[in-house]
Scaffold this motif. Sequence first.
Motif, short mmCIF file in Angstrom:
data_model
loop_
_atom_site.label_atom_id
_atom_site.label_comp_id
_atom_site.label_asym_id
_atom_site.label_seq_id
_atom_site.Cartn_x
_atom_site.Cartn_y
_atom_site.Cartn_z
N ASN A 1 -28.24 6.91 -19.89
CA ASN A 1 -29.66 6.71 -20.17
C ASN A 1 -30.50 6.66 -18.89
N GLY A 2 -30.15 7.53 -17.97
CA GLY A 2 -30.91 7.64 -16.73
C GLY A 2 -30.41 6.71 -15.64
N GLY A 3 -30.51 7.17 -14.39
CA GLY A 3 -30.09 6.38 -13.24
C GLY A 3 -29.80 7.30 -12.08
N PHE A 4 -29.31 6.70 -10.99
CA PHE A 4 -29.10 7.46 -9.77
C PHE A 4 -27.76 7.05 -9.14
N MET A 5 -26.97 8.06 -8.75
CA MET A 5 -25.66 7.84 -8.16
C MET A 5 -25.55 8.69 -6.92
N ASP A 6 -25.30 8.06 -5.76
CA ASP A 6 -25.18 8.79 -4.50
C ASP A 6 -23.84 8.54 -3.85
N PHE A 7 -22.91 9.45 -4.07
CA PHE A 7 -21.67 9.54 -3.32
C PHE A 7 -21.68 10.88 -2.57
N GLY A 8 -22.88 11.31 -2.16
CA GLY A 8 -23.04 12.65 -1.64
C GLY A 8 -23.94 12.76 -0.43
N THR A 9 -23.99 11.72 0.41
CA THR A 9 -24.75 11.78 1.67
C THR A 9 -23.82 11.38 2.80
N PRO A 10 -23.01 12.33 3.33
CA PRO A 10 -22.02 11.97 4.35
C PRO A 10 -22.60 11.29 5.57
N ALA A 11 -23.83 11.65 5.96
CA ALA A 11 -24.43 11.03 7.15
C ALA A 11 -24.63 9.54 6.96
N SER A 12 -24.71 9.08 5.70
CA SER A 12 -24.85 7.66 5.40
C SER A 12 -23.55 7.05 4.88
N ASN A 13 -22.43 7.75 5.11
CA ASN A 13 -21.10 7.27 4.69
C ASN A 13 -20.94 7.26 3.18
N ARG A 14 -21.71 8.08 2.48
CA ARG A 14 -21.61 8.19 1.02
C ARG A 14 -20.91 9.50 0.69
N VAL A 15 -19.60 9.41 0.43
CA VAL A 15 -18.78 10.60 0.28
C VAL A 15 -17.46 10.21 -0.37
N ILE A 16 -16.80 11.16 -1.02
CA ILE A 16 -15.44 10.98 -1.54
C ILE A 16 -14.54 11.79 -0.63
N ARG A 17 -13.79 11.10 0.25
CA ARG A 17 -13.07 11.81 1.33
C ARG A 17 -11.65 11.28 1.49
N ASP A 18 -10.72 12.22 1.68
CA ASP A 18 -9.34 11.92 2.12
C ASP A 18 -8.57 11.05 1.14
N ASN A 19 -8.86 11.18 -0.15
CA ASN A 19 -8.14 10.42 -1.16
C ASN A 19 -6.99 11.25 -1.74
N THR A 20 -5.96 10.55 -2.20
CA THR A 20 -4.88 11.15 -2.98
C THR A 20 -5.05 10.69 -4.42
N ILE A 21 -5.32 11.65 -5.31
CA ILE A 21 -5.64 11.32 -6.70
C ILE A 21 -4.69 12.14 -7.57
N THR A 22 -3.70 11.49 -8.15
CA THR A 22 -2.64 12.25 -8.81
C THR A 22 -2.07 11.51 -10.02
N GLY A 23 -1.65 12.29 -11.01
CA GLY A 23 -0.90 11.74 -12.13
C GLY A 23 -1.69 10.89 -13.09
N ASN A 24 -3.01 11.06 -13.16
CA ASN A 24 -3.82 10.25 -14.06
C ASN A 24 -3.92 10.89 -15.46
N GLY A 25 -4.16 10.06 -16.47
CA GLY A 25 -4.12 10.53 -17.85
C GLY A 25 -5.28 11.39 -18.27
N ASP A 26 -6.39 11.33 -17.54
CA ASP A 26 -7.52 12.20 -17.80
C ASP A 26 -7.82 12.95 -16.50
N ALA A 27 -9.06 13.10 -16.10
CA ALA A 27 -9.38 13.88 -14.91
C ALA A 27 -9.08 13.10 -13.63
N GLY A 28 -8.86 13.85 -12.56
CA GLY A 28 -8.76 13.21 -11.26
C GLY A 28 -10.08 12.57 -10.88
N ILE A 29 -11.16 13.37 -10.92
CA ILE A 29 -12.52 12.88 -10.71
C ILE A 29 -13.37 13.38 -11.88
N ARG A 30 -13.97 12.47 -12.62
CA ARG A 30 -14.85 12.85 -13.72
C ARG A 30 -16.26 12.33 -13.44
#
Length: 211
Positions: A69-98
């Motif tokens: 119902n609306g909102g804001f999510m920032d994991f996408g500004t690397p200069a501000s340390n907002r990033v998904i980096r260097d993770n190992t994501i494996t063997g989960n029952g649904d998506a790795g990243i959804r």
Amino acid sequence: AFIDADGTIGGNGVNVYSGTSFNQSNNFSSNAGDGFNALASNGGSIDGNLLNNTITNNGRNGVRLAIDNGGFMDFGTPASNRVIRDNTITGNGDAGIRLVSNVSATSVAQMDVVALGNTISSNLGGGIITNQNGPNNIPPAVPGVINNHILNLTVGGTGTTNANTLSGNGDAGIGVHVTGNGLANVDIRNATITGTTNGPDPILNGDGINL
């Protein structure tokens, strides 16, 4: 409401306490639900990151970022340390990243995500999967808010350390699904996507990339 978590969820260094070193990275494993779940709802905002974590064998998604119902999510500004980096994501029952976003005709949502240097493998419901859900704009009617539903997704970059590897996932290595008044800006670079299988989603059929 606002949550600022862009310096706290994992890390590539160590902390030293009384002469003992502790890795900054986290291990999210064997949980019944998601390994990591962030929800911004009703206009709320979350700024965050995931750095060098191990996220394995969870019952649902490895990582789930959601707007309702609306909102804001920032994991996408690397200069501000907002990033998904260097993770190992494996063997989960649904998506790795959804990535999931839901809006009404009058609410506004924007999700920014940059994924760099991750290994995402053997997740039943896909590697990186996005779902933008919202009302259709049926002419001649116009939506209550123009451009109210935006996803900015960057997967990888030109440097070798920015490359993502997606292997052996179900449904799709990378899948982007947009309905209604959604707008998805997608940039995929330097990705290795192999061995994707036909998973449980009837729309996705084992594609490397499905847009």
